[in-house]
Design an enzyme around this catalytic site. Structure first.
Site, mmCIF file in Angstrom:
data_model
loop_
_atom_site.group_PDB
_atom_site.id
_atom_site.type_symbol
_atom_site.label_atom_id
_atom_site.label_comp_id
_atom_site.label_asym_id
_atom_site.label_seq_id
_atom_site.Cartn_x
_atom_site.Cartn_y
_atom_site.Cartn_z
ATOM 1 N N ASP A 185 0.842 -1.195 0.000
ATOM 2 C CA ASP A 185 0.000 0.000 0.000
ATOM 3 C C ASP A 185 0.880 1.249 0.000
ATOM 4 O O ASP A 185 1.800 1.371 0.809
ATOM 5 C CB ASP A 185 -0.886 0.005 1.253
ATOM 6 C CG ASP A 185 -1.798 1.215 1.314
ATOM 7 O OD1 ASP A 185 -2.966 1.091 0.925
ATOM 8 O OD2 ASP A 185 -1.335 2.295 1.747
ATOM 9 N N TYR B 64 3.169 10.013 -0.280
ATOM 10 C CA TYR B 64 4.300 9.473 0.472
ATOM 11 C C TYR B 64 5.643 9.730 -0.209
ATOM 12 O O TYR B 64 6.696 9.588 0.418
ATOM 13 C CB TYR B 64 4.132 7.972 0.718
ATOM 14 C CG TYR B 64 2.844 7.584 1.403
ATOM 15 C CD1 TYR B 64 2.108 8.506 2.147
ATOM 16 C CD2 TYR B 64 2.354 6.286 1.306
ATOM 17 C CE1 TYR B 64 0.924 8.156 2.770
ATOM 18 C CE2 TYR B 64 1.167 5.928 1.928
ATOM 19 C CZ TYR B 64 0.459 6.865 2.654
ATOM 20 O OH TYR B 64 -0.712 6.507 3.266
ATOM 21 N N LYS C 190 -2.969 5.873 -3.886
ATOM 22 C CA LYS C 190 -4.012 6.820 -3.483
ATOM 23 C C LYS C 190 -3.823 8.167 -4.172
ATOM 24 O O LYS C 190 -2.693 8.609 -4.390
ATOM 25 C CB LYS C 190 -4.001 7.023 -1.968
ATOM 26 C CG LYS C 190 -4.065 5.741 -1.160
ATOM 27 C CD LYS C 190 -4.110 6.033 0.334
ATOM 28 C CE LYS C 190 -3.711 4.813 1.135
ATOM 29 N NZ LYS C 190 -2.275 4.539 1.110
ATOM 30 N N HIS D 267 -7.836 9.739 -1.345
ATOM 31 C CA HIS D 267 -7.108 9.681 -0.079
ATOM 32 C C HIS D 267 -7.856 10.325 1.093
ATOM 33 O O HIS D 267 -7.640 9.963 2.247
ATOM 34 C CB HIS D 267 -5.754 10.386 -0.264
ATOM 35 C CG HIS D 267 -4.686 9.917 0.668
ATOM 36 N ND1 HIS D 267 -3.357 9.930 0.349
ATOM 37 C CD2 HIS D 267 -4.738 9.402 1.919
ATOM 38 C CE1 HIS D 267 -2.647 9.464 1.354
ATOM 39 N NE2 HIS D 267 -3.460 9.141 2.323
#
Length: 285
Positions: free
Chosen positions: A51, A56, A81, A114
């Protein structure tokens, strides 16, 4: 010492017939990415579910780790996401395709909105969610995303999306741990055929020193982290613990070697106090 393929991981069926592994490896922008850790999870621990998110900042590195593992793409479940700054029809489609290119992938197994709040001004959150979701529906119909879903959505967000669009989300990924057990949301998702997925299963470490969890860990001769992850998956919740350390990745995978009994489950259920260790979407309209 390596423990190849220690993971025999059950899967949870989505409403479209796909099967998502109930345990995966999460990544994060707060020191939550380790190239060696991901390769180790894939090649030595049997993890097949990763994931991540554009937010990120590790898409390119993660793509390299997936390639380095040598595993067939069809054996993997990759979730990504869409960040709220990319909400809107055109922006969402472009962001998804850009993320695929960044990771060197032709498709995502699951692609999530998200957060329920848009970062783009001028439109209501509901309007932006609906417009963005229509883009995800197209990506789904085109095969760029094998499944689509949302993250951090509450019941009223899901109700609105159901009214405004045609595809019910396949997954809702929400904070879930012994201190945060959103029973009403879980029940709603199950009634609507939405798979409930939990992140932060260790409450960012806050639960690891809890006396109840430690007592149960001692009883089963397991670690507190293993107790929390086992509790999640035994409740049927898709769970994505994060770790950058190989030994912790391995530890987190070894939760299918034991079971909690009803007394354990009931004791952990009583730990719910409603606290959030991550974003709280309660006040998002």
């Amino acid at each position: 010492m390596a423990f190849p393929q220690v993971l025999s991981c059950p899967a949870v069926p989505l409403s479209n017939g796909l099967q998502i592994p109930i345990l995966g490896l999460g990544t994060s922008y707060h020191g939550g990415y380790s190239h060696d850790g991901v390769v180790y999870a894939l090649t030595e621990c049997g993890i097949r579910h990763i994931d991540t998110a554009k937010r990120y900042g590790c898409e390119e590195m993660l793509g390299k780790a997936i390639k380095e593992s040598g595993l067939p793409r069809s054996d993997l479940w990759i979730t990504n996401k869409l960040w709220p700054g990319d909400y809107g029809y055109r922006a969402a489609k472009k962001a998804c395709l850009d993320s695929c290119a960044e990771m060197g992938l032709e498709y995502f197994d699951l692609y999530l909105m998200h957060w329920p709040e848009s970062l783009r001004p001028g439109r209501s959150n509901r309007e932006m969610r609906a417009e963005t979701w229509r883009a995800l529906e197209e990506l789904y119909n085109e095969g760029v995303c094998r499944a689509i879903g949302v993250s951090n959505f509450l019941v009223h967000h899901l109700d609105q999306l159901k009214e405004d669009c045609s595809v019910v989300p396949h997954v809702n990924q929400v904070e879930y741990h012994p201190f945060q057990q959103p029973y009403h949301l879980i029940e709603y998702c199950r009634q609507e055929g939405i798979v409930f997925e939990g992140y932060s299963p260790l409450a960012k470490g806050q639960v690891l020193s809890n006396p109840t969890v430690c007592r149960i860990a001692e009883k089963h001769k397991r670690t507190p982290a293993q107790i929390c992850i086992r509790w999640s998956v035994q409740n049927g919740v898709v769970t994505i613990p994060k770790s950058t350390k190989k030994e912790r990745v391995l530890e987190n995978c070894r939760v299918f070697e034991f079971e909690l009994d009803k007394e354990d489950i009931d004791s952990i259920k009583k730990l719910h106090d409603g606290r959030h260790v991550s974003w709280d979407p309660t006040n998002v309209e």
